[in-house]
Scaffold this active site. Structure first.
Site, short mmCIF file in Angstrom:
data_model
loop_
_atom_site.label_atom_id
_atom_site.label_comp_id
_atom_site.label_asym_id
_atom_site.label_seq_id
_atom_site.Cartn_x
_atom_site.Cartn_y
_atom_site.Cartn_z
CB SER A 1 5.36 61.71 51.38
OG SER A 1 5.48 63.11 52.63
CB SER B 1 5.23 62.97 55.87
OG SER B 1 4.43 62.67 54.83
CE LYS C 1 9.20 64.64 51.96
NZ LYS C 1 8.04 64.20 53.48
#
Ligand code: MG
Ligand code: ZN
Lengths: 94, 471, 463
Positions: free
Chosen positions: C132, C156, C57
């Site tokens: 996210s 997330s 990420k």
């Protein structure tokens, strides 16, 4: 309704160093009011006897010995600098 | 003057610790290296960097807290103090807020009339800011066209000490600061050098009608980099505030920035912008819970503190002498000299005058040898004595060679020189005879010069007077 | 010959160890696939080595590889140091495929808040992958990476894993280093694995977990056990009423989760009802005070002074205000303002201070439940993946996506998402939550259930 006034929006934006356009002030005022209204729910609870949690793990005394480690090279220090002046970071006057 | 006024003074002192590394990263702490060479992702606030506290800094803060008779918190918490400034890269300073490491202490400041005890509100750990250089043609901050930042100092450890508003005159403020400085130096935590900025202080001043308990609007005095300067600045500020009240005015809350080196020019005044630092517990750090064994070990490492020594020495010497010796870091040498047979008052005079001027580290001096010289001071030429003091810290220093340089006290040897000197200045000699007594010194000086400082000044004085008077 | 959509990391490792494929072939099998999901913000050239590829990420700092946190303010930022988790991956030979899309500063539940455009759900490209960490989840289920790392503040990792049909773990707070990870809310942020199955997830967790001297909020971690058991004998599973009957849970989601719970019982688990009344009721409010407060401070360093975007201004203050105006998107701005407000003088006690006490209450409620149960279960997300744009105009509606993931995050507890079925052709996620440091329990239960459920992780349209 825990609304937030236009002045308060401008005040927090100033504290947080966020420049806002007129449009943004209006939009954020509405959105922040709705959010603050929702989060104000916490005030329903009487928690005077409950201690605050700042941290989910109950650990303490985490530190390191006073022994130097290598610093960054100047190339790395300034690799992302918007403006370098000699070996200083240059920015608009304070 | 219908009313008498009582000044109310509080101090906030920052002391830079001389640890090897910074407070929250392991970059070197201290001078050296070019700008930004002592930096890393933590002290430059690069994304993702996290603070790691310095164990030694925590221990030193506890130690100072103990020396200041503070309560050491069972649980101390680091907080974030949020504000934007070029020298503050995270836009928050890691400091301590409502759970400081040390609180509720006191420092007894000896005075000629006994101890004045000043409450210590708190002593906490925090990190220093970077150094800004404001670039402009004029060199003035206001016309600056850019700020250049060196982050070497950023994140170095500071102890902040806050006093209660217990001080009521400038002299006590100065004594407190001197005593605190000496305490910090003796605990070996900091150089505490004002010129280098390793000790800095702000002073809050207000005045109130004597006898009233109220706290009126205060002003903050910043940037005073000597104790005498501080005392002078405080006195001036007290007078200014009294003047305002007596003229029916109101004191405004503001900050007065003194310009170092321009002690007589008025400070730069600035209105305090209402700050909102939004303190909250630093979530990247866990609480500090000083183990009892650690606290006891640190307590045991503290020797007799300077304040106590002033009281003890003042029993022998005057309070003034004791104060000068201790806050000057000279009293241990003084004790050693006295122990080796030197006269107490004589030794104190030598140390607080000539020895200080010689700039020798008192810790390196062979006291037994120096004591011999102090005892014989009246018989040794001034020049030889000064030279001896300047060498007193050298390895192998011995009194012998200096003791041999006896003063010339023999009138038979001095008279020809005196006669020559008087003959060379007949005009001055005449003036002396017609009553200008002050000219005696002129002739004595000339004789001392002629004899290379080896003449006994007492005898010279006598003989010059006798010769001039024609007796 | 390499089925990027289906191959697990464990299988890939076997092929590598047997020299049936090379590291370069394996890397290419993912790197050469077209990223029509916009899972990645940056794809790397093959760094070489024989390890398994991985996607990270884009909040995880990678030396010399762009790390933007999905924000324009860091568009040009190149870290000069590796995050501890990135370094751990390197040390295990894992080869970086690239950096995956994220809501800006990990603030969001749909990846629509990325300054560089949304990612798409592999099961239906018109829908969000969650957020996210939508980029990591989309990459794993879209065959663009065998596994990935995400970060989880209030859901997330778990929520996008649910929406994309992955296994995702949010570890116990303090087990995985945050050093070098772009901070959102420090007392909540945790990095964790996203994978195709529980064993891969456990293995990747073992690579990243452990105390890090650079992050003083980390601790030593129990040794990770790769799960093998097929049953749940002796496992006490609690079903919190409020989390399984909350308003807004779609019927299809409820049905799939109920079936999974019945399956757990048939595998030998003792299933019982329990209650977390106030955690669910007050969790979201608590979270949206604590997280923004910390974020308002964590994001203050993006001032244009030392790195990242700088806009013009006559003095420092104006430069900072212009930079932050231009560089930050609406969601970070909203949260910064909420957080600033909650911490500001006169409001601290009523907002931030109160939220911290609510947090204690949430911890206590969970601790009580775990006296009777080894783990608790609920839906991960109240809904399946929603359409791109559907909630974008209503931040508050978006926040409610995290209703079920937030409470355990506030308490610092580990949570595992496993896919447990489909609703309207889209994956439904089952959330398993344990007490602190109970990752092995979650792996064991998740693995047994996963075997019994037989969920096909490859999106139907890609099979
Ligand atoms: Mg301070
Ligand atoms: Zn550093």
């Amino acid at each position: 309704m825990a609304g937030i006034s236009k002045d308060e929006v401008l005040h927090v934006a100033r504290l947080a160093r966020l420049e806002l356009s007129e449009d943004e002030v209006a939009r954020f005022q509405e959105q922040l009011s709705a959010i603050l209204d929702a989060v104000s729910k916490v005030s329903e609870l009487d928690l005077a006897d409950v201690p605050p949690t700042a941290h989910p793990l109950e650990i303490e005394n985490a530190w390191a010995e006073d022994e130097p480690r290598p610093c960054l090279s100047l190339d790395d220090v300034f690799a992302n600098a918007p403006e370098r002046d000699d070996d200083y970071f240059r920015m608009p006057p304070a | 003057m219908s009313e008498t006024w009582e000044p109310v003074i509080g101090l906030e002192i920052h002391v830079q610790l001389k640890t090897e590394t910074k407070m929250f990263c392991r970059c070197r702490n201290g001078f050296g290296g070019g700008p930004n060479t002592q930096t890393c992702p933590v002290c430059l606030a690069f994304p993702g960097a996290l603070p790691v506290p310095n164990r030694r800094a925590i221990e030193e803060a506890i130690k100072l807290g103990l020396a200041l008779d503070c309560t050491i918190a069972a649980r101390a918490v680091f907080h974030r103090k949020n504000y934007f400034y070029p020298d503050n890269p995270k836009a928050y300073q890691i400091s301590q807020y409502d759970e400081p490491l040390c609180s509720n202490g006191r420092l007894a400041v000896p005075t000629a009339d006994g101890d004045v005890t000043i409450g210590i509100t708190r002593a906490h750990l925090e990190e220093d800011a970077a150094k800004n250089v404001h670039v402009a043609a004029s060199g003035r901050l206001h016309g600056a066209t850019a700020t250049l930042v060196d982050f070497n100092r950023c994140g170095t450890p500071l102890i902040e000490i806050v006093t209660e508003p217990d001080i009521h005159d400038a002299d006590t403020a100065k004594r407190f600061l001197q005593l605190l400085r000496q305490t910090v130096v003796e605990l070996d935590l900091s150089d505490a050098e004002l010129e280098k900025g390793s000790m800095r202080f702000d002073v809050n001043v207000s005045v109130r009608p004597a006898g009233s308990g109220e706290l009126r609007t205060r002003t903050e005095l910043k940037n005073m980099n000597s104790f005498n300067f501080a005392a002078k600045g405080i006195e001036r500020e007290i007078a200014r505030q009294i003047g305002i009240y007596e003229a029916g005015g109101e004191v405004q809350q503001e900050t007065l920035h003194f310009v170092p080196g321009e002690e007589d020019s008025p400070p730069i005044r600035s209105k305090e912008e209402a700050q909102d630092y939004r303190y909250f517990p630093e979530p990247d750090l866990v609480p500090v819970h000083p183990p009892a064994a650690l606290v006891e070990r640190l307590r045991a490492e503290i020797g007799e503190l300077p304040g106590a020594r002033i009281g003890r020495i003042a029993d022998t010497l005057s309070f003034y002498d004791a104060d000068v010796l201790v806050t000057g870091g000279l009293d241990r040498l003084w004790s050693a000299l006295v122990g080796a047979g030197a006269d107490a008052k004589e030794a104190a005079n030598v140390l607080s005058n000539q020895f200080v001027a010689a700039g020798v580290d008192p810790g390196t001096v062979n006291a037994a040898e120096l004591a011999k010289l102090v005892a014989a001071r009246a018989e040794i030429p001034r020049a030889a004595f000064d030279e001896a003091l300047s060498k007193a810290g050298d390895a192998g220093f011995a009194a012998g060679p200096y003791l041999e340089q006896k003063l010339v006290a023999d009138a038979g040897e001095l008279d020809p020189v005196i006669e020559r000197v008087i003959a060379a200045s007949p005009g001055q000699a005449e003036q002396f005879r017609s009553g200008k007594e002050g000219l005696l010194g002129f002739f004595v000086g000339q004789v001392m010069k002629e004899t290379g400082g080896k003449a006994d000044p007492r005898i010279v004085n006598e003989r010059v007077r006798a010769k001039l008077s024609g007796t | 010959m390499i089925d990027a959509l289906r191959l697990t990391a464990e299988e890939a490792k076997k092929l590598l160890d047997a020299r049936e494929i090379s590291g370069a072939e394996l890397f290419a099998a993912y790197a050469e696939r077209d990223d029509d999901l916009h899972a990645f913000l940056y794809r790397c050239d093959d760094p070489g080595g024989d390890g398994i590829p991985i996607a990270l990420k884009d909040v995880i700092g990678t030396k010399g590889v762009p790390t933007t946190a999905g924000s324009k303010i860091l568009e040009s930022y190149l870290p000069v140091y590796d995050a501890t988790v990135a370094a751990n991956c390197k040390r295990h030979g894992l080869r970086l495929l690239g950096k995956t899309n994220t809501d800006e500063f990990a603030m969001g539940s749909s990846t629509e808040n990325s300054a560089f455009g949304p990612s798409r759900n592999p099961w239906d490209p018109a829908r969000v992958p969650g957020g996210s960490g939508g980029g990591s989840a989309a990459a794993v289920s879209g065959g663009l990476a065998p596994w990935a790392l995400g970060s989880d503040t209030g859901g997330s990792i778990k929520q996008p894993s649910a929406l994309c049909g992955n296994v995702g773990l949010r570890p116990t707070y303090g087990t995985v280093s945050r050093f070098g990870v772009v901070a959102f809310a420090s007392s909540l942020d945790q990095v964790g694995p996203v994978a195709k199955n529980v064993r891969d997830c456990a293995y990747l967790y073992s690579i990243i977990a452990g105390r890090d001297a650079n992050d003083t909020t980390t601790v030593e971690v129990p040794e990770v056990e790769l799960p093998t058991a097929q049953d749940l004998k002796g496992m006490r599973i609690g079903v919190p009423t409020e989390m399984n009957e909350a308003d807004g849970i779609e019927p299809g989601v409820s049905a799939a989760v109920r079936k999974a719970i019945e399956l757990a019982e048939s595998l030998g688990a003792e299933v019982g009802e329990c209650s977390l009344p106030r955690s669910v009721d007050y969790g979201v409010a608590c979270y949206y005070l604590v997280a923004p407060a910390e974020a308002s401070s964590n994001l203050a360093r993006y001032d244009g002074a030392r790195y990242g975007l700088r806009s013009d201004g006559d003095d420092f203050r104006e430069m900072v205000m212009a930079t932050r105006h231009d560089g930050l998107g609406d969601e970070p701005k909203r949260r910064i303002m909420i957080g600033t407000y909650a911490l500001s003088s006169g409001y601290y006690d009523a907002y931030y201070g109160k939220a911290q006490r609510v947090r204690t209450m949430i911890r206590r409620e969970h601790a009580e439940v775990f006296e009777k149960f080894d783990l608790i279960v609920s839906p991960t997300s109240p809904t399946v993946a929603f359409a791109i744009g559907e909630k974008a105009g209503n931040p508050l509606a978006m926040y409610l996506n995290d209703l079920l993931t937030i409470p355990s995050c506030m308490a610092g507890l580990p949570g595992l998402n496993i896919p447990c079925g489909l609703s309207e052709g889209l994956p439904v996620g089952l959330q398993l939550i344990g007490p602190q440091f109970a990752e092995n329990t979650l792996f064991r239960a998740g693995h047994a259930l996963e075997q019994a459920l037989g969920f096909d992780v490859v999106p139907e349209r890609l099979r």
